[in-house]
Design an enzyme around this catalytic site. Structure first.
Site: not given
Length: 1355
Positions: A94, A155, A193, A302-303, A943, A1287
């Site tokens: 993100c 990918q 990936c 507090l932040i 996998r 694999e």
């Protein structure tokens, strides 16, 4: 540019109006504030989001302090390019860029942040740039987006937007970065990936001087020795073209919105007030106001960066009715340099501190900056770049968490804290007395940390900082330490000594007795011995310490002191002249050299296609992923990116908190009273079947009478929003009656004779009983996209559409139909793409889909299920833990003629038993598989599905053969390999091992194995505390399903009158490029350009009864089906083509239409009749075998257990390079060296997110990673000579495990210990360190008090 200026003008006019409204509103609220005794009053925020077409000014009038930027962007602004990966800042999916105007510096600053932790109310006046804002396929790509796509760095694509934004922000700040800049920028982004190498390949093209990976092409007619000497130093154009890259032009970058700059310059200094549904937030502008607020609301946290409070509120449900944001107060962000050193404001970010320290280290003499160098070493390992941009120095200290590394080194530096309140200011030394308990300090509730003094070091002061974690970077430490000694000038006598440890107790620990007793002593060997003895008594680590590993932590504490002693000896050498400090300890200097994280380099080689192949035919050529551009721009849609359906609801699972218990009562009454709550669903709401048989074992959607693991789904709450559903789920009360027995480990299951049926056995020759064991831990898939589904009732005939993240749409369709009691033809599953799967989205997503469908059926509304990362890991589980037992009898000392008996005890038996011979012809071999039943969540496919475990046992056996025979391991492997052209596996399946032998021979040759082995031996002979190891293994891996009915594929190909072609098939696109390959196949058969062919979503309404995309068989099956359909169409068009050869493709298609020729065809591939007769222990288990070989070299730190992979090379038979080969290998690196699942003694999974569970990051990729593809490798079984390699590369990670084991053996041999010793997988830092037994491990002997429960279980 004219359009941009016009928009800017409109923005300024519009924003001027907003400012007037804003100031008026502030004036009115200030009156309320004055007359109503400072009651929190709602305000609004203004910030700017950039999309690909325009900048969007966001005026959020009802800003909720609990809402973070990620949810706001995705749900309210509609920018879904920014992805949810973990919700705790641990994956980088993100990542966005935030730009703000710095009033003090009078400049705009750009920095990356984690959107899942950034409250939107803290962005007032900021510009937010997401991946959509920098470029799009509709307008123009940004060079960052283009290069990561063309370099095959995308990918599954789920991590790609975060990668793009990290690199984009770096370029905004430094248009010509170094490789080290890129490494640092991407350190906080995870990829599951690609293995990271192709991402680096794309981004390093921005560097002024490119270094890194070399790619080589070789002609099919060239012998090996010729192309070994023709490697080129630049990226091959055959891999991805560089001549047409878009240039980076900083002048075209997005400008900081003028209206925000105007607003920031005119800021009045008033506070901001925000009122949410549950939480209020105040953002004061003045320090005096902050102190007043703390005096009135001392319990309000507090932040600033929200990296500590945020995860607690978001993930753990911690509730604070009032939060104070301190990020707008200039005094808390001040940085000043004085004669004594640096004073840094408590709200300064870790990145700001790092930047200041880096500057002074370069500009100031070394004596004064020893402490800063130690601090800098620590800062560079803390979290990722995004978190360092957000987290603050003060927050790190006052979190009072011993695994946060800053406190130990700052305490050693004798730092001072300045705290302030309405009553005044006071100074507090930063030492162990500051911390009262875990998470608590001695600061009074109303006090605020103002700043921290970090002094210069004096000429005769020596400082060091140490840490050891699961990864070298982006991971909390098991143990961290800060140490400083002051030596009397001109002597070697200790004047003072400070040692601080974080991680040996609930708070920062200073071994006071040790520090006191060593003062006034000479810094020599006697001091070292006495110091270690004192630390043994002074450092007490409880066996139940949070995080476990008590013995390891105590060993590290003593080992760190030894490292510090040696470092001081080295630094004092020139100063003390002829004083007697020279001794045999100089042989131990290898203890001091830390491992340096490097950007991976290497070589790649692949075989060019024949010159006769048309240029338009892309089969066998490196091709960009079909959706790479869309993934790099954030346009690619995953299931949770789909817009909300009108009236859509959200579902949240209620899971068991007991491992084995009878359900007495389920009470959702309190949950149903909560805001937004719609309904509760459980077993009684399932209109169809709640239970089904799976291999003769009952499997329930909802547990109805009894639960058999923690995390089993009991019910689900359905609410109007995700947050409401999450909160309501906590209020569902379940009453249990605990049942017996309860056990969790494989050994306990064996003792209780708790097994599933059937048991499997394969044998060759005559063997005896089993004795020795090898253990492998499980592994979490950690696909970047969590599991989920959207169920949408159609409103008639009981039809329902599901938009689902599954690898097996047909099974999901079937299970949903069973749960609803309707026919499968009324259930349609749609799958556009997955953000990673790895086998984890085959089975359990079907149950989640059925539960969601039941909720949709009950409410008559669309229902969305999107598992949070912690719940995903808890509910869906991962790779099976594994226990192999074997007995080995050698018939000679040459490593030949073994008698071998293997027992497998874990949760799957088929694949390990069938793979256990690997590439070796063992004359007498028997394998028996037993499926153990415990009270942990059921594991699932991953996998390789048992292959890596079965192969691991065989390689462990051969490793032991080598030790017992005194032979090199590679020789034992070589002489036992299958070599006959017509060989037979232990289950009597014929195969030709020629390609395997070629891979093995070429791997050893290209790796210069013998030269490397000699260099390793030479290194080990001259380094006491660092050891190296090297290992090479071959591999034979079966491709396809052993159950023949799964080896089938289906496709539908439609040709439209305009000549365009639509291909749909039963496979699932999850990053492996199955759609890209399907297009290439259709292009070759139909002889049309790939630009005329398109693939749509996988849909059960188009292709029914499809097999799962798994077992490295998806492309083989689907490719054959696409080929079959296209050949049918070509046979229909052939008469028209022959009749009118001068016509174009479009004309032939139109003529076919007018002649009523069908332009739609289904294709089908009926795979081989694979099956095994388990009574006889023989059969055609696999479609074909793929082969390879890998060699790796590692170095370990015997004092800490840390390791570094210097070199890896693998050889595989494949037509062209794909990054999934390296991705599989790096996933194997995690399996065999890093990734650990931890369960509590009650069976609760504790590793439920990236903070606790570590997958390989960029720092874990081998410094040199080489991939060479075998030339002229034939495979007549598969589509266009394809080889299933999705694999097999996972097992290549075992070469690192065995290289580590060889390095440990070298250390043990030097100490007079045996070189045969047990080592379970993964070979973590703890296991490495404790296997390198020495005087320090003896001092950290395990506590004898057995009454205390261990932190976690070895399951």
């Amino acid at each position: 540019m004219l359009t941009k200026r016009f928009f800017n003008y409109i923005y300024e006019v519009f924003f001027s109006f907003l400012l007037v409204v804003h100031w008026l509103f502030k004036f009115i609220t200030s009156l309320f504030y004055k007359f109503f005794d400072r009651i929190i009053i709602l305000s609004f925020i203004v910030f700017v989001c950039f999309s690909s077409l325009f900048s969007l000014q966001v005026v959020e009038k009802n800003a909720d302090p609990e809402e973070v930027l990620l949810s706001f962007l995705r749900r309210k602004v509609g920018l879904t390019g920014t992805k949810y990966g973990c919700g705790g800042g641990g994956c980088g999916a993100c990542t966005v860029m935030v730009s703000t105007y710095d009033r003090n510096q009078r400049t705009v600053v750009h920095y990356t942040v984690i959107a899942c932790l950034q409250p939107i109310v803290t962005l007032h006046g900021a510009a937010v740039v997401t991946v959509e804002g920098i470029g799009s396929t509709k307008t123009k790509l940004h060079p960052v987006q283009e290069r990561i796509a063309k370099a095959h760095g995308s990918q599954c694509g789920f991590c790609t937007p975060g990668m793009v934004m990290s690199m984009y922000t770096l370029l905004r700040n430094k248009p010509q970065p170094t490789m080290e800049d890129i490494r640092e920028a991407l350190g906080g982004n995870l990829c599951r990936c690609t293995g990271y190498r192709p991402i680096i390949d794309g981004f390093k093209t921005f560097c002024e001087s490119e270094v890194g990976v070399e790619q080589t092409c070789y002609s099919p007619d060239s012998p090996l020795n010729s192309y070994l000497h023709t490697l080129i130093t630049q990226i091959s154009q055959e891999l991805f073209p560089m001549d047409c890259f878009l240039p980076l032009d900083p002048s075209q970058d997005l400008i900081f919105p003028p209206e925000l700059m105007i607003m920031e310059k005119k800021v009045s200094g008033d506070a901001l007030y925000f009122q949410g549904e549950r939480v209020n937030l105040v953002a004061p502008f003045k320090l005096s106001h902050l102190l007043e607020l703390k005096a009135e609301h001392p319990s309000a946290p507090l932040i600033v960066g929200n990296t500590t409070i945020g995860p607690k509120m978001l993930l753990k449900g911690v509730y604070h009715p009032l939060v104070i944001y301190a990020g707008r107060i200039s005094e808390l962000k001040a940085v000043t340099w004085g004669e004594t050193g640096l004073t840094v404001g408590a709200a300064c970010s870790l990145s700001t501190l790092q930047k200041e320290v880096e500057k002074v280290v370069v500009e100031t003499e070394e004596e004064k900056t020893r402490g800063y160098r130690a601090l800098l070493q620590t800062l560079r390992c803390l979290a990722g770049k995004q978190i360092r941009n957000m987290a603050t120095v003060g927050g790190n200290i006052l979190s009072a968490n011993p695994k946060y590394d800053l406190s130990s080194v700052l305490a050693a530096l004798d730092c001072t804290l300045h705290v302030i309140s309405k009553d005044g200011m006071r100074s507090i030394p930063l030492d162990e007395k500051l911390f009262a308990d875990f998470g608590k300090t001695v600061l009074r509730p109303e006090e605020v940390l103002l700043s921290i003094d970090i002094p210069y070091t004096k000429p005769w002061e020596f400082v060091a900082a140490y840490r050891q974690a699961q990864r070298r970077e982006f991971a909390f430490s098991f143990l961290n330490a800060g140490m400083k000694v002051a030596i009397k000038e001109g002597t070697d006598v200790v004047e003072s000594l400070s040692i601080y440890y974080g991680g040996v107790g609930p708070t920062l620990v200073k071994p006071k007795l040790t520090c006191q007793q060593l003062v006034s002593r000479s810094w020599g060997e006697d001091l070292l011995s006495e110091g270690c003895r004192l630390l043994k008594e002074d450092v007490d680590v409880s066996p139940s310490i949070h995080g476990g590993r008590a013995e390891f932590r105590k060993t590290l504490a003593i080992s760190f002191f030894f490292k510090f002693y040696m470092q001081v000896v080295l630094e004092m050498r020139e100063r003390v002249g002829k004083l007697r400090i020279m001794s045999t300890l100089w042989d131990y200097l290898s203890a001091l050299k830390p491992f340096k994280n490097e950007v991976p380099q290497g070589q790649q080689s692949f075989q060019l296609v024949s010159e006769a192949q048309p240029s338009a035919d892309l089969v066998g050529r490196p091709s960009m992923h079909q959706s790479a551009f869309q993934q790099a721009t954030g346009e690619a849609k995953y299931y949770d990116d789909l817009p909300l359906v009108q009236g859509e609801l959200f579902i949240f699972m209620v899971t068991s908190t007991r491992a084995h218990a009878k359900i007495i009562n389920i009470d959702p009454s309190e949950a149903l009273k909560m805001p937004g709550m719609v309904t509760f669903v459980s077993a009684g709401d399932v209109p169809g079947a709640n239970c089904r048989l799976w291999f003769n074992n009952p499997e329930e959607l909802f547990a109805e009478e009894e639960v058999v693991c923690v995390g089993q789904i009991i019910g689900a709450v359905v609410a109007e929003s995700r947050e409401q559903a999450r909160r309501a789920a906590k209020e569902v009360h379940v009453t249990y009656h605990d049942l017996q027995p309860v056990f969790f480990t494989i050994e306990d299951a064996i003792r209780h004779e708790s097994y599933f049926e059937p048991k499997r056995k394969v044998e060759r020759g005559d063997v005896d009983e089993a004795l020795k064991t090898i253990y492998m831990g499980g592994q979490e898939h950690f696909y970047m996209e969590t599991q989920g589904v959207i169920a949408v009732p159609k409103g008639e005939h009981e039809e329902m559409d599901l938009f689902v993240a599954t690898q097996h749409a047909a099974f999901t369709q079937e299970l949903v139909g069973m749960a609803l009691g309707v026919d499968s033809n009324k259930i349609t599953c749609h799958v556009k793409r997955l953000g990673g799967g790895f086998g984890g989205k085959v089975m359990k997503i079907a149950s989640l889909s059925a539960i969601t469908a039941v909720a949709a059926h009950k409410t008559g509304r669309a229902v969305r299920c999107c598992l949070e990362r912690g719940d995903d890991m808890l509910i869906t589980s991962g790779r099976h833990p594994f226990l192999g037992k074997y007995k080995l009898r050698l018939c000679d000392k040459k490593g030949l003629n073994c008698n071998l008996y293997i027992i497998f005890n874990f949760a799957i038996t088929l694949s390990p038993v069938l793979h256990m011979d690997n590439g070796y012809k063992i004359p007498n071999l028997r394998g028996r598989g037993v499926v153990c039943k415990t009270y942990l969540p059921s594991y699932t496919a991953f996998r390789g599905f048992g292959g890596p475990q079965g192969l691991m046992v065989m390689e462990s056996v051969l490793h032991e053969v080598a030790v017992r025979c005194g032979l090199p391991a590679e020789k034992v492997r070589d002489i036992n390999m299958y070599r006959e052209e017509q060989s037979y596996t232990h289950h009597k399946q014929p195969f030709n091992p020629t390609d395997m032998v070629r891979c093995w021979d070429e791997c050893l040759e290209r790796a210069n194995y013998q030269d490397r082995l000699r260099a390793v031996q030479l290194f080990n002979s001259s380094n006491r505390w660092k050891k190296r190891g090297i290992s090479a293994v071959p591999q034979k891996f079966g491709v396809g399903f052993s159950k023949g009915f799964c080896n089938q594929g289906a496709a539908l190909v439609n040709i439209y009158k305009d000549g365009s072609v639509l291909v749909t098939h039963g496979g699932t696109e999850m990053g492996q490029g199955i759609n890209t390959k399907a297009i290439q196949i259709a292009s070759r058969v139909l002889k049309v350009p790939v630009s005329s062919i398109f693939t749509k979503e996988t849909c059960t309404g188009n292709v029914p009864n499809a097999a799962p995309s798994a077992a490295s068989f998806g492309t083989d099956a689907v490719g054959m089906a696409v080929k079959d359909a296209c050949e049918k169409l070509m046979r229909r068009l052939q008469p028209l083509m022959e009749k009118n050869p001068q016509n174009t493709w479009k004309q032939w298609v139109n003529e076919a239409f007018f002649q009523k020729t069908s332009l739609s065809a289904t294709g089908f591939f009926m795979g081989p009749p694979t099956d095994v007769d388990w009574e006889k222990g023989e059969g055609q288990a696999y479609y074909y075998f793929t082969f390879g070989a890998c060699c790796s070299e590692v170095e370990i730190d015997c004092l800490t257990g840390d390791h570094k992979v210097f070199f890896s090379l693998f050889k595989i038979p494949k037509k062209h390079i794909t990054s999934k080969v390296e991705g599989g290998f790096v996933q194997g690196v995690g399996l065999y060296t890093i990734e650990e699942l931890q369960f509590s003694p009650d069976g609760v999974l504790m590793t439920r997110g990236p903070s606790q569970y570590k997958v390989p990051a960029l720092c874990d990729v081998p410094a040199e990673l080489n991939v060479h593809l075998l030339a002229n490798a034939e495979n007549p079984h598969a589509i266009y000579l394809s080889k299933g390699i999705g694999e097999p590369p996972v097992f290549f990670g075992s070469t690192i495990f065995f290289a580590i084991k060889a390095a440990i053996a070298a250390a043990r041999t030097e100490r007079g210990l045996g070189d045969a010793f047990p080592l379970s997988s993964p070979a973590t830092a703890e296991k490495i360190r404790m296997a390198c037994q020495d005087e320090f491990t003896k001092m950290a002997s395990p506590p004898t008090d057995g009454a205390m429960a261990p932190w976690c279980l070895d399951v």
